[in-house]
Design a protein around this motif. Structure first.
Motif, PDB file in Angstrom:
ATOM      1  N   ASN A  84       0.949  -1.154   0.046  1.00  0.00           N
ATOM      2  CA  ASN A  84       0.372   0.228  -0.150  1.00  0.00           C
ATOM      3  C   ASN A  84       0.636   1.043   0.087  1.00  0.00           C
ATOM      4  O   ASN A  84       2.217   1.060   0.671  1.00  0.00           O
ATOM      5  CB  ASN A  84      -0.868  -0.064   1.692  1.00  0.00           C
ATOM      6  CG  ASN A  84      -2.242  -0.703   1.071  1.00  0.00           C
ATOM      7  OD1 ASN A  84      -2.134  -1.212  -0.048  1.00  0.00           O
ATOM      8  ND2 ASN A  84      -2.736  -1.066   1.885  1.00  0.00           N
ATOM      9  N   ILE A  85       0.313   2.417  -0.895  1.00  0.00           N
ATOM     10  CA  ILE A  85       1.361   3.388  -0.671  1.00  0.00           C
ATOM     11  C   ILE A  85       0.789   4.263   0.110  1.00  0.00           C
ATOM     12  O   ILE A  85      -0.655   5.028  -0.446  1.00  0.00           O
ATOM     13  CB  ILE A  85       1.066   3.959  -1.864  1.00  0.00           C
ATOM     14  CG1 ILE A  85       2.038   3.033  -3.229  1.00  0.00           C
ATOM     15  CG2 ILE A  85       2.206   5.070  -2.129  1.00  0.00           C
ATOM     16  CD1 ILE A  85       2.268   3.301  -4.217  1.00  0.00           C
ATOM     17  N   LEU A  86       1.681   4.840   1.097  1.00  0.00           N
ATOM     18  CA  LEU A  86       1.076   5.652   1.662  1.00  0.00           C
ATOM     19  C   LEU A  86       1.111   6.984   1.337  1.00  0.00           C
ATOM     20  O   LEU A  86       2.128   7.639   0.940  1.00  0.00           O
ATOM     21  CB  LEU A  86       1.475   6.047   3.053  1.00  0.00           C
ATOM     22  CG  LEU A  86       1.760   4.889   3.988  1.00  0.00           C
ATOM     23  CD1 LEU A  86       2.709   4.971   5.281  1.00  0.00           C
ATOM     24  CD2 LEU A  86       0.051   4.391   4.673  1.00  0.00           C
ATOM     25  N   PRO A  87       0.288   8.343   1.365  1.00  0.00           N
ATOM     26  CA  PRO A  87      -0.109   9.507   0.522  1.00  0.00           C
ATOM     27  C   PRO A  87       0.741  10.541   1.889  1.00  0.00           C
ATOM     28  O   PRO A  87       1.549  10.137   2.770  1.00  0.00           O
ATOM     29  CB  PRO A  87      -1.807   9.678   1.207  1.00  0.00           C
ATOM     30  CG  PRO A  87      -2.153   9.301   2.289  1.00  0.00           C
ATOM     31  CD  PRO A  87      -1.189   7.286   1.768  1.00  0.00           C
ATOM     32  N   ILE A  88       1.295  11.605   1.245  1.00  0.00           N
ATOM     33  CA  ILE A  88       2.516  12.908   1.709  1.00  0.00           C
ATOM     34  C   ILE A  88       0.909  13.352   2.737  1.00  0.00           C
ATOM     35  O   ILE A  88      -0.519  13.660   2.348  1.00  0.00           O
ATOM     36  CB  ILE A  88       2.846  13.105   1.048  1.00  0.00           C
ATOM     37  CG1 ILE A  88       3.488  12.549  -0.032  1.00  0.00           C
ATOM     38  CG2 ILE A  88       3.172  14.711   1.553  1.00  0.00           C
ATOM     39  CD1 ILE A  88       3.909  13.658  -1.928  1.00  0.00           C
ATOM     40  N   PRO A  89       1.698  13.331   4.562  1.00  0.00           N
ATOM     41  CA  PRO A  89       0.901  14.013   5.099  1.00  0.00           C
ATOM     42  C   PRO A  89       0.661  15.609   4.800  1.00  0.00           C
ATOM     43  O   PRO A  89       1.043  15.465   4.511  1.00  0.00           O
ATOM     44  CB  PRO A  89       1.203  13.812   7.028  1.00  0.00           C
ATOM     45  CG  PRO A  89       2.071  12.098   6.176  1.00  0.00           C
ATOM     46  CD  PRO A  89       2.616  12.983   4.748  1.00  0.00           C
ATOM     47  N   GLU A  90      -0.869  15.872   5.497  1.00  0.00           N
ATOM     48  CA  GLU A  90      -0.482  17.057   4.787  1.00  0.00           C
ATOM     49  C   GLU A  90       0.309  18.338   6.523  1.00  0.00           C
ATOM     50  O   GLU A  90      -0.605  17.032   7.392  1.00  0.00           O
ATOM     51  CB  GLU A  90      -2.055  17.356   4.976  1.00  0.00           C
ATOM     52  CG  GLU A  90      -2.527  16.995   3.580  1.00  0.00           C
ATOM     53  CD  GLU A  90      -4.145  17.606   3.562  1.00  0.00           C
ATOM     54  OE1 GLU A  90      -4.912  18.132   4.656  1.00  0.00           O
ATOM     55  OE2 GLU A  90      -5.077  17.320   2.348  1.00  0.00           O
ATOM     56  N   PRO A  91      -0.059  19.211   6.170  1.00  0.00           N
ATOM     57  CA  PRO A  91       0.781  20.037   7.675  1.00  0.00           C
ATOM     58  C   PRO A  91      -0.542  19.871   8.541  1.00  0.00           C
ATOM     59  O   PRO A  91      -1.202  20.192   8.794  1.00  0.00           O
ATOM     60  CB  PRO A  91       0.865  21.591   6.771  1.00  0.00           C
ATOM     61  CG  PRO A  91       1.493  20.508   5.962  1.00  0.00           C
ATOM     62  CD  PRO A  91       0.515  20.335   5.110  1.00  0.00           C
ATOM     63  N   SER A  92      -0.070  19.596   9.714  1.00  0.00           N
ATOM     64  CA  SER A  92      -1.296  19.509  11.232  1.00  0.00           C
ATOM     65  C   SER A  92      -1.350  21.495  11.498  1.00  0.00           C
ATOM     66  O   SER A  92      -0.685  21.666  11.494  1.00  0.00           O
ATOM     67  CB  SER A  92      -0.517  18.841  12.274  1.00  0.00           C
ATOM     68  OG  SER A  92       0.364  17.800  12.062  1.00  0.00           O
ATOM     69  N   ILE A  93      -2.418  21.208  11.648  1.00  0.00           N
ATOM     70  CA  ILE A  93      -3.259  22.967  12.052  1.00  0.00           C
ATOM     71  C   ILE A  93      -3.662  22.541  13.206  1.00  0.00           C
ATOM     72  O   ILE A  93      -4.727  21.807  13.664  1.00  0.00           O
ATOM     73  CB  ILE A  93      -3.857  22.870  10.761  1.00  0.00           C
ATOM     74  CG1 ILE A  93      -2.773  22.972   9.456  1.00  0.00           C
ATOM     75  CG2 ILE A  93      -4.302  24.460  11.433  1.00  0.00           C
ATOM     76  CD1 ILE A  93      -4.419  23.112   8.341  1.00  0.00           C
ATOM     77  N   GLY A  94      -2.885  23.049  14.565  1.00  0.00           N
ATOM     78  CA  GLY A  94      -3.762  23.284  15.614  1.00  0.00           C
ATOM     79  C   GLY A  94      -2.996  21.935  16.187  1.00  0.00           C
ATOM     80  O   GLY A  94      -2.026  21.338  15.647  1.00  0.00           O
TER      81      GLY A  94
END
Length: 254
Positions: A84-94
């Motif tokens: 499975n290919i893990l998606p690139i995580p989005e930056p955390s906000i709060g």
């Protein structure tokens, strides 16, 4: 009995012995593989039931920006298999809350970058946690000093807030700390042991049981370290301590 009959009997007997030996060897190899598999880390949680229960554990997952927190929590999810290919995580906000049931326990992960008292009070951070996870990008030694200072400041803030609200120190003080040396698969990354040294945990070990885990969590491919982290999240005992609270002075009594 003729010579031909005796010869056929001997050949059949020898063939049976050979086949029997191969069958025994195959069975032994199967048992060996099973025993070996029982000792291999289950990096994809394939042997666990993805189901919660009556008990729960609350974990704060913190660290500098782009340290690898979101990627870590991506792996604590069902239907994540090799290939499975893990998606690139989005930056955390709060702060983000990630809840999942594994092995009959509900795990609630609070993930974020906020390390101020205001962020703790107003962004829904629980007043009681079972564990801190501090993620360090082991491939970026230039960030170690900043990460170390932020971690010590955050833990000191949590201890002070807890003592001001709970004299029995059963909410946050003493929760175990797991330092995750992330991105160990990146060329030139610093070893987990050296990351632990850089975090200078001697000053906090009298208050928190400290663990170190090195992780390799590529977009696709073999993971390492995730099973060890799960074992700590699930089973690590809290090391509590009772600080010396100064007795009130005469002026305070008056």
């Amino acid at each position: 009995m003729s010579k031909l009959t005796i010869l056929n009997f001997c050949i059949s007997k020898k063939t049976a012995l050979i086949l029997g030996g191969l069958g025994t060897l195959a069975a032994a190899y199967g048992i060996y593989r099973f025993i070996q598999s029982r000792h291999q880390p289950d990096e994809y949680f394939s042997t666990l039931k993805w189901q919660g229960g009556s008990s729960q554990r609350r974990i704060l997952v913190l660290g500098l920006e782009a340290a690898g927190k979101s990627r870590l929590l991506q792996c604590f999810q069902q239907n994540s298999y090799p290939g499975n290919i893990l998606p690139i995580p989005e930056p955390s906000i709060g702060y983000n809350i990630h809840s999942v049931g594994i092995g009959g326990v509900d795990y609630h992960f609070w993930e974020g970058r906020g390390t101020s008292e205001q962020s703790m009070q107003y962004l829904g951070i629980p007043s009681s946690v079972d564990m801190y996870i501090w993620v360090v990008d082991s491939s970026n030694p230039a960030s170690f000093a900043k990460s170390r200072a932020a971690m010590h400041k955050f833990l000191d803030m949590c201890d002070r807030m807890t003592l001001s609200e709970s004299k029995d120190c059963l909410s946050m003080v003493g929760a175990p700390l797991v330092i995750v040396a992330a991105q160990q698969d990146v060329e030139g990354s610093v070893s987990a042991a050296d990351v632990l040294y850089e975090m200078d945990v001697d000053a906090i070990q009298h208050k928190h049981k400290v663990y170190i885990v090195g992780t390799q969590l590529p977009d696709v491919g073999q993971r390492k370290g995730l099973w060890r982290l799960y074992e700590l999240v699930a089973y690590a005992e809290q090391k509590r301590y009772t600080p010396c609270i100064p007795a009130p002075s005469e002026s305070d009594v008056d």
